[in-house]
Design a protein around this motif. Structure first.
Motif, short mmCIF file in Angstrom:
data_model
loop_
_atom_site.label_atom_id
_atom_site.label_comp_id
_atom_site.label_asym_id
_atom_site.label_seq_id
_atom_site.Cartn_x
_atom_site.Cartn_y
_atom_site.Cartn_z
N GLU A 365 44.26 7.03 -12.58
CA GLU A 365 43.32 8.13 -12.82
C GLU A 365 44.07 9.46 -12.94
OE1 GLU A 365 40.26 8.05 -9.91
OE2 GLU A 365 39.66 5.98 -10.34
N ASP A 366 45.13 9.62 -12.13
CA ASP A 366 45.96 10.82 -12.27
C ASP A 366 46.70 10.82 -13.60
OD1 ASP A 366 45.25 11.89 -9.80
OD2 ASP A 366 46.84 10.79 -8.75
N ARG A 367 47.18 9.64 -14.02
CA ARG A 367 47.88 9.55 -15.30
C ARG A 367 46.95 9.96 -16.44
NH1 ARG A 367 50.99 8.90 -11.54
NH2 ARG A 367 51.95 6.91 -10.97
N ILE A 368 45.72 9.47 -16.40
CA ILE A 368 44.76 9.79 -17.46
C ILE A 368 44.38 11.26 -17.41
CG2 ILE A 368 42.38 9.39 -18.20
CD1 ILE A 368 42.83 6.44 -17.70
N ARG A 369 44.20 11.79 -16.22
CA ARG A 369 43.89 13.22 -16.11
C ARG A 369 45.01 14.05 -16.73
NH1 ARG A 369 45.72 16.36 -12.31
NH2 ARG A 369 46.12 14.61 -10.89
N CYS A 370 46.26 13.69 -16.43
CA CYS A 370 47.39 14.40 -17.04
C CYS A 370 47.45 14.14 -18.54
CB CYS A 370 48.70 13.98 -16.38
SG CYS A 370 48.87 14.52 -14.66
N GLY A 371 47.07 12.91 -18.95
CA GLY A 371 47.05 12.60 -20.37
C GLY A 371 46.04 13.44 -21.12
N LYS A 372 44.91 13.69 -20.50
CA LYS A 372 43.91 14.54 -21.14
C LYS A 372 44.41 15.98 -21.24
CE LYS A 372 39.58 12.13 -20.30
NZ LYS A 372 38.22 12.22 -19.72
N ASN A 373 45.34 16.35 -20.38
CA ASN A 373 45.96 17.66 -20.45
C ASN A 373 47.18 17.64 -21.37
OD1 ASN A 373 46.23 20.40 -19.76
ND2 ASN A 373 47.68 19.93 -18.11
N THR A 374 47.45 16.47 -21.94
CA THR A 374 48.61 16.30 -22.82
C THR A 374 48.18 15.53 -24.06
OG1 THR A 374 49.99 16.16 -20.82
CG2 THR A 374 51.06 15.63 -22.90
N GLY A 375 47.18 16.05 -24.74
CA GLY A 375 46.88 15.53 -26.05
C GLY A 375 45.56 14.84 -26.25
N PHE A 376 45.19 13.87 -25.38
CA PHE A 376 44.00 13.13 -25.75
C PHE A 376 42.76 13.55 -24.98
CE2 PHE A 376 45.83 9.95 -22.73
CZ PHE A 376 44.73 9.70 -21.92
N GLY A 377 42.74 14.78 -24.50
CA GLY A 377 41.52 15.35 -23.98
C GLY A 377 40.71 16.04 -25.07
N ARG A 378 41.33 16.15 -26.26
CA ARG A 378 40.66 16.82 -27.37
C ARG A 378 41.26 16.29 -28.66
NH1 ARG A 378 41.65 21.09 -30.81
NH2 ARG A 378 39.86 22.38 -31.39
N PHE A 379 40.41 15.84 -29.57
CA PHE A 379 40.88 15.30 -30.84
C PHE A 379 40.58 16.30 -31.95
CE2 PHE A 379 40.51 11.58 -28.17
CZ PHE A 379 41.71 10.93 -28.44
N PRO A 380 41.55 16.54 -32.85
CA PRO A 380 41.46 17.71 -33.74
C PRO A 380 40.67 17.50 -35.02
CG PRO A 380 43.58 16.63 -34.04
CD PRO A 380 42.87 15.88 -32.94
N SER A 381 40.44 16.26 -35.43
CA SER A 381 39.93 16.02 -36.77
C SER A 381 38.56 15.35 -36.75
CB SER A 381 40.91 15.15 -37.56
OG SER A 381 40.42 14.83 -38.84
N ARG A 382 37.86 15.46 -37.87
CA ARG A 382 36.64 14.70 -38.07
C ARG A 382 36.94 13.27 -38.53
NH1 ARG A 382 31.95 17.75 -38.33
NH2 ARG A 382 32.27 20.01 -38.32
N VAL A 383 38.18 13.02 -38.95
CA VAL A 383 38.58 11.72 -39.50
C VAL A 383 39.15 10.86 -38.38
CG1 VAL A 383 40.03 10.54 -41.20
CG2 VAL A 383 39.06 12.81 -41.72
N PHE A 384 38.60 9.65 -38.23
CA PHE A 384 39.00 8.78 -37.14
C PHE A 384 40.48 8.41 -37.23
CE2 PHE A 384 39.45 4.63 -35.04
CZ PHE A 384 38.84 4.89 -33.81
N ALA A 385 41.00 8.11 -38.42
CA ALA A 385 42.39 7.69 -38.57
C ALA A 385 43.35 8.79 -38.13
CB ALA A 385 42.68 7.29 -40.02
N ILE A 386 43.02 10.04 -38.42
CA ILE A 386 43.87 11.15 -37.98
C ILE A 386 43.83 11.28 -36.47
CG2 ILE A 386 44.15 13.66 -38.03
CD1 ILE A 386 43.30 13.63 -40.94
N ASN A 387 42.66 11.10 -35.89
CA ASN A 387 42.56 11.16 -34.43
C ASN A 387 43.32 10.02 -33.77
OD1 ASN A 387 41.01 13.50 -34.43
ND2 ASN A 387 39.08 12.39 -34.55
N ALA A 388 43.32 8.82 -34.39
CA ALA A 388 44.10 7.71 -33.86
C ALA A 388 45.59 8.03 -33.91
CB ALA A 388 43.80 6.43 -34.64
#
Length: 468
Positions: A365-388
């Motif tokens: 849970e700490d790893r995921i919390r840090c992960g959300k603070n390092t990229g995957f807490g917010r996805f930049p595009s409307r396109v799923f492939a770009i977000n992947a």
């Protein structure tokens, strides 16, 4: 009246020269070079006749991963690196970065994963050569043999319409990625981006993520090394557990430790259990008010009928803390109960050890919390492939941070979470000077972590490089 010292008055101008910010982030770019990750990304995205605005798409992707590791949350944050070419070289414009991400289809994503695996093999070889061995996961005050993989899912809320973003089981809206972290090193081995409606206990998704994670482990460590796979109750599906067991047929020494839903037959077994013994704390000392018992011989035969042979059930009960949410069974019994299933055989540790070993899964849970603070807490595009693709680069950024800490730093900095690492090391300002045909990055002598940062750069320069 107490006199409060005033801050020194300053005159602000915009004509400074030779000063750069985020100087410590140069560690990440150079470590990517030293592990072969930069070249691997270049080869992975070397599409004939397709270059993003004259830039190598692999280098652009690597710069995005570094930007994410540095705390960036959007493509526009590349501007911080781009504005300092004397430190980071030529960095692509935002439109060019978008075009590079658009090149990453499913096949390219597979090649990026292969490049990450190749770089990981080099990073682990460097770690074993310079530090002696990989770090060990710990439980009950002792090392857990081999490697420990933790799989867990999380909800990422989106505030705009994005492809495949859907309502979630938590009555929010967004994505529901599933990730696997290596507890030994905090590396982000694998993750898949899923719609918000994706089930928590979908066996096929757990199997996919586990297989992707195992592919990231270098062969010398994947074969002949004990591999423990931990999940919460979401991983409690017989299809997934049989898959973990089947990996033994391919030369992997795998076992599982998963949470178990407390059904009526299990509640009945708990009610008949009498051989409760003291549970342990994470340091191996008895935990006051907590007890464990083996239920394997107490549950009805049909309960374990679908499990892999040798599966054991272990229960834990603990006096609930104030405010704990209890079901009716726990309320009546006056205990909070948890049950795990593991195929670690008798002789592989006491039930106390096996239970506290499983509780170490909470670290994910700490790893995921840090992960959300390092990229995957917010996805930049409307396109799923770009977000992947963004998710894969976020995993890359997390790996770069983990490798930097294990290979180049010591003490508290080697264990610090990303926010602290950025605040104290990566975002430091420095002055660039030139002399004797060399470029010097001069960190202010009064910066509290200047020595640690200079030492990290020296260690980076001394890392063994793979033969070419």
């Amino acid at each position: 009246m107490q006199t409060i010292a005033s801050r020194p008055k300053v005159v602000v101008t915009a004509d400074g020269r030779g000063v750069v910010g985020h100087a410590g982030t140069r560690l990440l770019t150079d470590l990517a070079d030293a592990t072969g990750l930069t070249g691997g990304f270049g080869d992975a995205l070397a599409v004939a006749g397709r270059r993003a605005g004259g830039h190598d798409p692999g280098r652009v992707a690597l710069d995005v991963a570094v930007m994410i590791a540095d705390g960036g949350r959007a493509i526009a944050d590349l501007g911080v690196l781009r504005a300092q070419p004397e430190l980071f070289g030529l960095v692509a414009s935002d439109p060019t970065a978008w075009r590079a991400l658009e090149l990453i289809d499913a096949a390219a994503l597979g090649r990026l994963r292969a490049a990450r695996a190749a770089a990981r093999e080099i990073a682990w070889a460097q770690l074993c050569e310079t530090r002696g061995a990989l770090p060990a996961s710990t439980a009950a005050g002792r090392d857990v043999p081999g490697l420990v993989l933790d799989i867990d899912a999380t909800i990422v809320i989106t505030h705009s319409e994005k492809e495949h973003a859907t309502p979630t089981w938590k009555r929010t809206f967004g994505y529901h990625p599933l990730a696997c972290y290596l507890d030994n090193t905090r590396e982000a081995l694998a993750a898949i981006l899923r719609p918000g409606r994706a089930g928590s206990n979908t066996a096929s998704d757990h199997i996919t993520v586990l297989d992707l994670a195992l592919a990231q482990i270098p062969d010398p460590h994947r074969h002949g090394t004990d591999i423990l796979v931990r999940t919460d109750a979401a991983g409690h599906t017989t299809a997934f557990l049989h898959h973990v067991r089947s990996l033994r047929e391919h030369g992997l020494s795998t076992c599982f430790s998963v949470g178990v839903p407390i059904t009526a037959p299990i509640r009945d077994a708990i009610g008949h259990a009498t051989a409760w013994i003291d549970a342990l704390d994470t340091d191996g000392e008895p935990r006051d008010g907590a007890q464990v018992v083996e239920l394997t011989h107490l549950v009805a035969a049909h309960v374990l009928a679908g499990y892999p042979a040798g599966t054991r059930l272990i229960a834990r009960r603990e006096r609930p803390h104030p405010g704990a949410q209890l079901d009716l069974f726990d309320t009546i019994e006056g205990w909070r109960h948890q049950v795990i299933a593991t195929d670690t055989p008798i002789g592989g540790g006491s039930i106390q050890y096996l239970e506290v070993r499983h509780r170490g899964h909470a670290r994910v849970e700490d790893r995921i919390r840090c992960g959300k603070n390092t990229g995957f807490g917010r996805f930049p595009s409307r396109v799923f492939a770009i977000n992947a693709a963004w998710l894969e680069l976020a995993l890359t950024g997390q790996d770069l941070l983990a490798w930097t800490q294990h290979l180049l730093l010591d003490g508290e900095l080697a264990r610090a979470e990303p926010h602290r690492l950025r605040y104290q090391v990566l975002h430091v300002a420095a002055r660039i000077t030139h002399g004797a045909r060399r470029t010097f990055l001069r960190i202010h002598a009064s910066w509290p972590w200047a020595t640690e940062l200079a030492t990290a750069f020296a260690r980076l320069a001394a890392l063994p490089r793979p033969a070419t």
